[in-house]
Design a protein around this motif. Structure first.
Motif, mmCIF file in Angstrom:
data_model
loop_
_atom_site.group_PDB
_atom_site.id
_atom_site.type_symbol
_atom_site.label_atom_id
_atom_site.label_comp_id
_atom_site.label_asym_id
_atom_site.label_seq_id
_atom_site.Cartn_x
_atom_site.Cartn_y
_atom_site.Cartn_z
ATOM 1 N N SER A 182 1.321 -0.806 -0.147
ATOM 2 C CA SER A 182 -0.090 -0.373 0.056
ATOM 3 C C SER A 182 0.896 0.897 -0.011
ATOM 4 C CB SER A 182 -0.409 -0.155 0.715
ATOM 5 O OG SER A 182 -1.773 1.257 1.445
ATOM 6 N N HIS A 233 2.034 1.875 -3.266
ATOM 7 C CA HIS A 233 1.195 2.442 -3.953
ATOM 8 C C HIS A 233 0.522 4.101 -3.731
ATOM 9 C CE1 HIS A 233 -2.258 1.571 -6.720
ATOM 10 N NE2 HIS A 233 -2.330 2.744 -6.437
ATOM 11 N N THR A 234 1.399 4.612 -4.172
ATOM 12 C CA THR A 234 1.879 6.658 -3.811
ATOM 13 C C THR A 234 0.019 7.301 -4.415
ATOM 14 O OG1 THR A 234 2.715 6.988 -5.440
ATOM 15 C CG2 THR A 234 3.961 6.667 -3.047
ATOM 16 N N GLY A 235 -0.284 6.880 -5.790
ATOM 17 C CA GLY A 235 -0.979 7.209 -6.025
ATOM 18 C C GLY A 235 -0.773 8.757 -6.895
ATOM 19 N N ASP A 236 0.881 8.360 -7.173
ATOM 20 C CA ASP A 236 1.700 9.716 -7.549
ATOM 21 C C ASP A 236 1.516 8.799 -9.439
ATOM 22 O OD1 ASP A 236 2.218 11.856 -8.586
ATOM 23 O OD2 ASP A 236 4.554 11.505 -8.072
ATOM 24 N N ALA A 237 0.452 9.818 -10.085
ATOM 25 C CA ALA A 237 0.814 9.725 -11.587
ATOM 26 C C ALA A 237 2.077 9.689 -11.939
ATOM 27 C CB ALA A 237 -0.031 10.117 -11.702
#
Lengths: 105, 653, 188
Positions: free
Chosen positions: B622, B625-629
């Protein structure tokens, strides 16, 4: 050095692709990132046309048809992407891609 | 109007329906319950008459209607209805006597708060009894047999607030259950031997000659079935419940414990008569003889009105069994039918007396009722004379004669015959005593002094029963043995019974004379006065009055044995089994503890560790899974370069 | 040959400028120019229909959509001029892009590509139409469905909710822990 036309075309598309990639990587504005992706897609289209033009069987218009479909898909992508941008803006009052991480695990 | 065998089930179904209606009726709806019961039984009576017409069309035929109840793995449990003259006559008798007793009950139970339930139980009893009669399967017969027992239990204990009634109900139930166990074993054995419990089944039933011929161990089966009859019909050694059953309301005593239910045992034996081997018949004959004599003896020394009648019932049932035992089941059924009428008459007469005398049952406290209760007296006297065997006019004489005649002709032994003759004398004697004590002299108690004749609901059945008591003898006289021929087409009327008849008449006269000499000539003045018989032979009288100490004997033997066994079982339970159980429990607890420890320390820890590590891994992923595109894109580009180099360096091409 | 180089230079230059400029409107306009350059390339390559499609879709439609998006998403306050990590990220982007470009160039240069300078093939519109309606009819249908779905999806995504759920969520998120939800700010 002597470059054939095909190689020139390919170099052009590579340059365009890397330009788009760099833009997508460096800019924080989501719209610009999206446009960078759009540029990469265009570079792919350039490749298709180049290989169709200099390929072994230019009479079969496969490359052209493929590009047409790619443009259609790109249009759809752009529409959805920009709509997403607007949605993001509504949520976080800006369109900084770094901050749009709410959906992460 | 005739009734086909397929519709025979309607006869018991109607009273059953009435019982259901009575159950569902609101509390205190006495009229609804009673009228439904009477209407249902009336219809049943009419249907029974129809069935009789059908049966008489061909007396030798056994009409059956069988059906499959449910399928077992290898076979099917089949039930069925059976229609032959025996069934039809019993149905007519039960419904007719039952009907009269129902009507009588409307008068007798009028003031009882639970009268509604009373009619319910009566209807249930009638349904079960009729089901028992029409059953073509011994299984169905057994089911109805037990239902009859249940109804009897409910009715004996109807006044359950009286401790004696509750105890009597219990006693009746348990005592008959001992016999029923034998019956059940007999049925199981029979099923094991023949594979069916149907009586007649187109050559395949247990009573069909083909099957009978191949039946082994038949004596034991017959005796086991006889056990059931012993219990239900109050034969010696299990007769003790019947006198106690008189704690129930008098119509119950009349219907169940005199006319119908106790006759079920006799009926059963008559029904399965082909099954009985000569050895079994000897046992039955002697049992019947002992019972006949014993009942008559004890009856001489009782002082309770209903108890005397109860012991006389025991005695008469002994007669019937005697007849079965000596091979003349038609005589048994003849006596059964006549007995049903005159005993019902006697019991209803007794009920009438008791009702009028405010529930005074002790004959020493009654007396002088001849005047105020004329109808009751006349009808009771008719019943008494039928029971005593007063010649020619009364049915009891003819049926008793038939029994004695059969006993006389028995080849094995004459002892049952002589026992029967002695019982004849005794019967005449105690009935004379009873009538003299109750109806002659002057009232010796409060109840008797204020007695008056009852309503028509009670006297009308008395009259009808008395008429039947007289008329019924005509159907089985030696000159015109219609009943015997109908029941058994092979019946041969043996001539030459005149000497026997004369002997019997002399004996009856002797009994009557002795009774009158002792009780009628010098009437009792006070209720506390000693019985004349007790004056003559005090010890014998006391012995008989204590019912030959059977109850004491049973209490001292079986009762004590049971107590001892119970105590042993109790001790075993408390000390041995309890200890074992405790030990097992400890063991269980110990195992549980060990399990729990193993669970918590071993398994749980293992699972916890696993899930913890899964959680940790998931957290690590998790976090990645940074969410940084940008990061994703970077990784893709970087990965692409690395892969190309890997291909180049590794020489993938 | 020269035409190709010229077209490529113009396209790349305008694209690079679009990506570098800070003003989004300018970026969008320059990108339109770049797309127009691509259309010119398609013309040069002999794919006239694709060129027209490029003009219609990108230069005409997508650029307008981009402009609208840019105008709709004006930040309330000006964005920070240089976010702290912008420089580092630009450097990373440059290195990555360079590496990818290097791989590409290496691959293109070292590959034995056919060097035929054949005359430009011509694909008539009729031929294209036959292709699309014949062999690729299924794909065409799917693309039509895709476009419809994308249109609907875009509308749904961009449509304004009557109650701005996101705003209240932001409020909740920005609240210090332990503050009750109801008494937001107007408690006395």
């Amino acid at each position: 050095m002597s470059l054939s036309s095909l190689q020139l075309c390919l170099l052009f598309s590579s340059a365009l692709f890397c330009l788009g990639l760099m833009a997508a990587l460096s800019r924080s504005n989501t719209i610009l990132v999206l446009l960078g992706v759009e540029l990469m897609l265009n570079a792919a289209n350039v490749n298709f046309i180049a290989f169709w033009r200099y390929g072994p069987n230019p009479e079969a218009a496969t490359g052209v048809v493929f590009v047409l479909f790619a443009i259609a898909v790109a249009a759809a992508e752009a529409a959805v992407g920009l709509a997403l941008v607007i949605a993001i803006y509504r949520h976080q009052k800006n369109i900084r891609l770094q901050e749009a991480t709410r959906l992460k695990g | 109007m005739s009734l086909s065998v397929q519709l025979l089930w309607l006869i018991p179904a109607l009273p059953l329906l009435a019982a259901v209606v009575g159950t569902l009726a609101p509390r205190g709806e006495f009229k609804l319950s009673a009228s439904t019961a009477i209407a249902a039984l009336t219809l049943s009576f009419l249907l029974s008459c129809g069935a009789l017409i059908t049966a008489l069309a061909d007396p030798s035929a056994h009409l059956t209607s069988n059906f499959t109840w449910f399928d077992l793995g290898h076979g099917a449990v089949r039930l069925g209805w059976l229609l032959d003259p025996l069934t039809a006559l019993m149905c007519v008798m039960v419904t007719f006597v039952g009907l009269l007793i129902f009507v009588f009950s409307t008068g007798y139970m009028r003031d009882d708060a639970n009268a509604k339930q009373f009619f319910c139980f009566l209807s249930l009893f009638a349904a079960a009894m009729l089901g028992l009669i029409i059953a073509n399967s011994l299984l169905l017969l057994f089911v109805c047999w037990e239902l009859v027992g249940l109804a009897s239990y409910l009715l004996i204990g109807f006044w359950f607030h009286k401790p004696e009634a509750a105890a009597a109900a219990k006693k009746a139930f348990i005592t008959t259950r001992i016999g029923d166990l034998g019956l059940l074993l007999g049925l199981l054995w029979l099923y094991d031997s023949t594979g069916t419990l149907l009586l007649y089944d187109e050559g395949q039933g247990v009573l069909d000659p083909v099957v009978l011929a191949g039946l082994g161990g038949s004596t034991a089966i017959g005796l086991l079935i006889f056990c059931g009859a012993v219990g239900k019909s109050g034969q010696f050694p299990l007769h003790v419940w019947l006198p106690d059953a008189m704690e129930g309301p008098t119509p119950v005593s009349a219907l169940i414990h005199a006319a119908t239910m106790v006759a079920a045992g006799v009926f059963l034996m008559a029904r399965v008569f082909p099954l009985l081997t000569p050895d079994a018949l000897i046992v039955i004959a002697f049992t019947g003889a002992i019972t006949a004599l014993l009942g008559a003896l004890i009856a001489c020394a009782q002082s309770d009105l209903k108890r005397i009648l109860a012991f006389s019932t025991v005695s008469q049932l002994g007669y019937m069994m005697l007849a079965i035992g000596v091979g003349s089941w038609v005589a048994a059924i003849f006596h059964l039918l006549t007995h049903a009428f005159f005993k019902a008459l006697l019991f209803l007469g007794a009920g009438s007396v008791i009702h009028a005398a405010h529930h005074e049952q002790d004959i020493r406290a009654l007396g002088g009722l001849r005047g105020p209760m004329k109808t009751t007296f006349v009808t009771f006297a008719i019943g008494m004379m039928a029971l005593a065997g007063v010649p020619f006019l009364f049915s009891g004489f003819w049926s008793k004669e038939a029994v004695l005649h059969a006993a006389h002709g028995w080849g094995f032994s004459q002892i049952p015959f002589y026992a029967g003759l002695v019982a004849v004398v005794l019967t005449a004697f105690y009935m004379t005593r009873l009538v003299a004590e109750v109806f002659f002299g002057h009232p010796r108690g409060n109840g008797a002094a204020h007695a008056h004749e009852n309503t028509a609901a009670m006297t009308l059945p008395l009259g009808l029963l008395a008429a039947c008591t007289i008329l019924l003898g005509a159907i089985g006289t030696p000159w015109w043995p219609w009943l015997q021929r109908t029941l058994d087409p092979e019946f041969l009327s043996e001539p030459g019974g005149a000497g026997l008849m004369a002997t019997s008449i002399v004996l009856v006269a002797l009994g009557l004379g002795a009774g009158w000499a002792l009780y009628g000539r010098k009437l009792r003045q006070k209720s506390a006065a000693a019985d004349p018989l007790a004056v003559i032979a005090p010890r014998a009288f006391a012995f008989l009055a204590a019912r030959m100490k059977f109850d004491k004997l049973y209490a001292a033997t079986f009762g004590r044995l049971s107590d001892t066994l119970a105590a042993c079982a109790d001790a075993l339970d408390r000390h041995v089994w309890d200890g074992v159980v405790r030990l097992l429990a400890r063991l269980g607890r110990f195992t549980g503890l060990v399990n729990r420890e193993a669970d918590e320390e071993g398994l749980n820890a293992g699972f916890d560790a696993t899930s913890e590590s899964i959680r940790a891994t998931a957290k690590a992923y998790s976090r990645a899974h940074t969410g940084d595109a940008h990061g994703y894109l970077l990784m893709i580009a970087f990965g692409f370069v690395v892969l190309v180099f890997a291909v180049l360096v590794g020489g993938g091409r | 040959m020269m035409a190709l180089i010229l077209i490529a230079l113009v396209t790349l230059a305008s694209a690079a400028a679009a990506m570098l400029l800070r003003n989004l409107i300018h970026s969008a306009l320059l990108l339109t120019a770049s797309w127009a350059g691509l259309a010119a390339f398609y013309l040069w390559a002999g794919a006239e229909f694709v060129a027209f499609a490029q003009v219609l879709v990108y230069v005409g439609a997508i650029s307008m959509v981009v402009l609208f998006a840019v105008l709709l998403t004006r930040p309330p306050q000006p964005m920070p001029v240089t976010p702290p990590n912008t420089l580092g990220r630009a450097l990373v982007a440059l290195i990555t892009g360079g590496a990818v470009l290097g791989v590409f160039i290496g691959a293109i240069v070292s590959s034995p590509l056919p060097a035929t300078a054949a005359p430009a093939p011509t694909v008539s519109v009729k031929q294209l139409g036959l292709e699309l309606a014949g062999r690729h009819a299924g794909a065409l249908l799917i693309v039509g469905a895709l476009l419809t779905v994308a249109l609907l999806g875009a509308v749904v995504l961009a449509a304004t909710d009557r109650e701005p759920v996101g705003a209240s969520l932001d409020d909740v998120r920005g609240r210090p822990p332990g503050t009750p939800l109801q008494k937001s700010g107007d408690a006395p």
